[in-house]
Motif scaffolding. Sequence first.
Motif, PDB file in Angstrom:
ATOM      1  N   TYR A  67       0.856  -1.194   0.000  1.00  0.00           N
ATOM      2  CA  TYR A  67       0.000   0.000   0.000  1.00  0.00           C
ATOM      3  C   TYR A  67       0.886   1.235   0.000  1.00  0.00           C
ATOM      4  O   TYR A  67       1.920   1.295   0.677  1.00  0.00           O
ATOM      5  N   PHE A  68       0.433   2.262  -0.758  1.00  0.00           N
ATOM      6  CA  PHE A  68       1.228   3.464  -0.953  1.00  0.00           C
ATOM      7  C   PHE A  68       0.340   4.700  -0.842  1.00  0.00           C
ATOM      8  O   PHE A  68      -0.879   4.626  -1.068  1.00  0.00           O
ATOM      9  N   PRO A  69       0.939   5.848  -0.509  1.00  0.00           N
ATOM     10  CA  PRO A  69       0.128   7.079  -0.485  1.00  0.00           C
ATOM     11  C   PRO A  69      -0.425   7.393  -1.862  1.00  0.00           C
ATOM     12  O   PRO A  69       0.290   7.305  -2.867  1.00  0.00           O
ATOM     13  N   GLY A  70      -1.715   7.734  -1.916  1.00  0.00           N
ATOM     14  CA  GLY A  70      -2.351   8.111  -3.165  1.00  0.00           C
ATOM     15  C   GLY A  70      -2.845   9.537  -3.108  1.00  0.00           C
ATOM     16  O   GLY A  70      -2.686  10.229  -2.093  1.00  0.00           O
ATOM     17  N   PRO A  71      -3.460  10.018  -4.176  1.00  0.00           N
ATOM     18  CA  PRO A  71      -3.928  11.408  -4.219  1.00  0.00           C
ATOM     19  C   PRO A  71      -4.906  11.757  -3.107  1.00  0.00           C
ATOM     20  O   PRO A  71      -4.849  12.859  -2.548  1.00  0.00           O
ATOM     21  N   SER A  72      -5.803  10.831  -2.763  1.00  0.00           N
ATOM     22  CA  SER A  72      -6.794  11.121  -1.725  1.00  0.00           C
ATOM     23  C   SER A  72      -6.835  10.062  -0.636  1.00  0.00           C
ATOM     24  O   SER A  72      -7.407  10.287   0.421  1.00  0.00           O
ATOM     25  N   ALA A  73      -6.263   8.905  -0.902  1.00  0.00           N
ATOM     26  CA  ALA A  73      -6.237   7.813   0.078  1.00  0.00           C
ATOM     27  C   ALA A  73      -5.110   6.863  -0.311  1.00  0.00           C
ATOM     28  O   ALA A  73      -4.461   7.033  -1.351  1.00  0.00           O
ATOM     29  N   SER A  74      -4.871   5.875   0.535  1.00  0.00           N
ATOM     30  CA  SER A  74      -3.835   4.902   0.180  1.00  0.00           C
ATOM     31  C   SER A  74      -4.292   4.063  -1.008  1.00  0.00           C
ATOM     32  O   SER A  74      -5.497   3.866  -1.219  1.00  0.00           O
ATOM     33  N   GLU A  75      -3.346   3.601  -1.791  1.00  0.00           N
ATOM     34  CA  GLU A  75      -3.650   2.787  -2.953  1.00  0.00           C
ATOM     35  C   GLU A  75      -2.713   1.584  -2.975  1.00  0.00           C
ATOM     36  O   GLU A  75      -1.599   1.630  -2.454  1.00  0.00           O
ATOM     37  N   HIS A  76      -3.193   0.513  -3.593  1.00  0.00           N
ATOM     38  CA  HIS A  76      -2.414  -0.708  -3.637  1.00  0.00           C
ATOM     39  C   HIS A  76      -1.709  -0.832  -4.980  1.00  0.00           C
ATOM     40  O   HIS A  76      -2.228  -0.412  -6.021  1.00  0.00           O
ATOM     41  N   SER A  77      -0.503  -1.424  -4.941  1.00  0.00           N
ATOM     42  CA  SER A  77       0.234  -1.631  -6.183  1.00  0.00           C
ATOM     43  C   SER A  77       1.197  -2.791  -6.025  1.00  0.00           C
ATOM     44  O   SER A  77       1.768  -2.998  -4.953  1.00  0.00           O
ATOM     45  N   ARG A  96      17.671  -0.401  10.023  1.00  0.00           N
ATOM     46  CA  ARG A  96      18.069  -1.816   9.960  1.00  0.00           C
ATOM     47  C   ARG A  96      17.175  -2.521   8.956  1.00  0.00           C
ATOM     48  O   ARG A  96      16.050  -2.074   8.685  1.00  0.00           O
ATOM     49  N   PRO A  97      17.631  -3.640   8.392  1.00  0.00           N
ATOM     50  CA  PRO A  97      16.741  -4.424   7.529  1.00  0.00           C
ATOM     51  C   PRO A  97      15.700  -5.153   8.379  1.00  0.00           C
ATOM     52  O   PRO A  97      16.028  -5.662   9.462  1.00  0.00           O
ATOM     53  N   PRO A  98      14.466  -5.207   7.942  1.00  0.00           N
ATOM     54  CA  PRO A  98      13.485  -6.021   8.656  1.00  0.00           C
ATOM     55  C   PRO A  98      13.816  -7.504   8.531  1.00  0.00           C
ATOM     56  O   PRO A  98      14.431  -7.932   7.548  1.00  0.00           O
ATOM     57  N   ASP A  99      13.440  -8.275   9.524  1.00  0.00           N
ATOM     58  CA  ASP A  99      13.708  -9.709   9.479  1.00  0.00           C
ATOM     59  C   ASP A  99      12.825 -10.416   8.460  1.00  0.00           C
ATOM     60  O   ASP A  99      13.232 -11.435   7.884  1.00  0.00           O
ATOM     61  N   LEU A 100      11.628  -9.882   8.243  1.00  0.00           N
ATOM     62  CA  LEU A 100      10.672 -10.513   7.334  1.00  0.00           C
ATOM     63  C   LEU A 100       9.816  -9.426   6.711  1.00  0.00           C
ATOM     64  O   LEU A 100       9.338  -8.531   7.417  1.00  0.00           O
ATOM     65  N   VAL A 101       9.638  -9.487   5.397  1.00  0.00           N
ATOM     66  CA  VAL A 101       8.754  -8.555   4.692  1.00  0.00           C
ATOM     67  C   VAL A 101       7.672  -9.347   3.989  1.00  0.00           C
ATOM     68  O   VAL A 101       7.958 -10.263   3.204  1.00  0.00           O
ATOM     69  N   PHE A 102       6.433  -8.996   4.281  1.00  0.00           N
ATOM     70  CA  PHE A 102       5.287  -9.612   3.614  1.00  0.00           C
ATOM     71  C   PHE A 102       4.845  -8.749   2.436  1.00  0.00           C
ATOM     72  O   PHE A 102       4.801  -7.519   2.544  1.00  0.00           O
ATOM     73  N   LEU A 103       4.494  -9.390   1.333  1.00  0.00           N
ATOM     74  CA  LEU A 103       3.743  -8.715   0.280  1.00  0.00           C
ATOM     75  C   LEU A 103       2.316  -8.583   0.794  1.00  0.00           C
ATOM     76  O   LEU A 103       1.641  -9.576   1.048  1.00  0.00           O
ATOM     77  N   HIS A 104       1.860  -7.356   0.946  1.00  0.00           N
ATOM     78  CA  HIS A 104       0.648  -7.039   1.693  1.00  0.00           C
ATOM     79  C   HIS A 104      -0.596  -7.145   0.807  1.00  0.00           C
ATOM     80  O   HIS A 104      -0.752  -6.385  -0.153  1.00  0.00           O
ATOM     81  N   ASN A 105      -1.451  -8.103   1.104  1.00  0.00           N
ATOM     82  CA  ASN A 105      -2.730  -8.271   0.396  1.00  0.00           C
ATOM     83  C   ASN A 105      -2.584  -8.159  -1.128  1.00  0.00           C
ATOM     84  O   ASN A 105      -3.222  -7.319  -1.769  1.00  0.00           O
ATOM     85  N   PRO A 106      -1.771  -9.007  -1.740  1.00  0.00           N
ATOM     86  CA  PRO A 106      -1.577  -8.892  -3.195  1.00  0.00           C
ATOM     87  C   PRO A 106      -2.869  -9.030  -3.976  1.00  0.00           C
ATOM     88  O   PRO A 106      -2.976  -8.504  -5.098  1.00  0.00           O
ATOM     89  N   GLU A 107      -3.859  -9.709  -3.404  1.00  0.00           N
ATOM     90  CA  GLU A 107      -5.133  -9.885  -4.118  1.00  0.00           C
ATOM     91  C   GLU A 107      -5.807  -8.555  -4.439  1.00  0.00           C
ATOM     92  O   GLU A 107      -6.653  -8.475  -5.340  1.00  0.00           O
ATOM     93  N   ALA A 108      -5.438  -7.484  -3.719  1.00  0.00           N
ATOM     94  CA  ALA A 108      -6.047  -6.178  -3.965  1.00  0.00           C
ATOM     95  C   ALA A 108      -5.709  -5.641  -5.353  1.00  0.00           C
ATOM     96  O   ALA A 108      -6.418  -4.770  -5.874  1.00  0.00           O
TER      97      ALA A 108
END
Length: 286
Positions: A67-77, A96-108
């Motif tokens: 999720y990323f900042p969008g013009p009026s709300a967050s948007e998924h990409s 620091r690097p995070p120990d684990l990164v999830f791809l957040h709700n890719p179905e969006a």
Amino acid sequence: MRAAYPRVVLGLHRSRYQRSLLTDALELGIDAIDTSFNYRDFTAHNTLAQVAGDVLPHLTLSTKVGYFPGPSASEHSLDPARLRAALEQTNRDLGRPPDLVFLHNPEASLPDATEASADALKRAFALLADATAQGLCRAWGVASWNPRPLTDLALQRAPQPSVLMVRAGLLVGSDTLTAAEALAARWDLPQEALWGMSPFGGGIHDPVWKAVDPRLFLQDPTGGLTRVQAAFRTAYRLPQVSTLAVGSDNPAHLRQLLNALRHEVDDLVVEQYRELLRGRALRQRA
């Protein structure tokens, strides 16, 4: 300080992001936290570093991008360039690097099960695999609120996530449970790599927890647990996960949840419940 309990992760979705919350969790034996690039209006990582920078080295930290900042709300990409930029900013903000990164709700960002959708997900997976190899994170996975769209995609020759996080608990529907299990099987993930989230389906004050008694799912329903504790303990079996991310700003509440882990779930009752859920889903589709 008690030994860490690896099966509980402190989720920071609605947290106040105070240093005391993290130190209290550590005192209870919870040494892992889960946040996201978009939490706290995209300030979660920077806030964590500011209020608890000295505590973070003692914690295993997972986060999410998507999720990323969008013009009026967050948007998924799923755009690899935006995911890469988010990972680089995450490293800068946390220090620091995070120990684990999830791809957040890719179905969006996957409107249908077309080849184009599969290719978009493959590119996102490849970016996360490359970022892991380059040290921007130590591992990567997928966090999905609704995993059903993912099960229809052809992902041959795509990098495979090492962790899958899905909704867990008594309020998760049969189709979602089945889809989560199907994805875990497709990616050949052991139970240790399966995480659950949102075990109370929105909150412990939901009226459902007064109307339903989750203690019926325990081997000893009279063992002294509250309904909330029993719901939390049962969530590890719906679907079967090794880790639950749960949020709370109250150390006493976290202590109660940890105490619930000493009790055993009655798997026969859980399976009977799954059968009821499957029957309900079939009737709804009829």
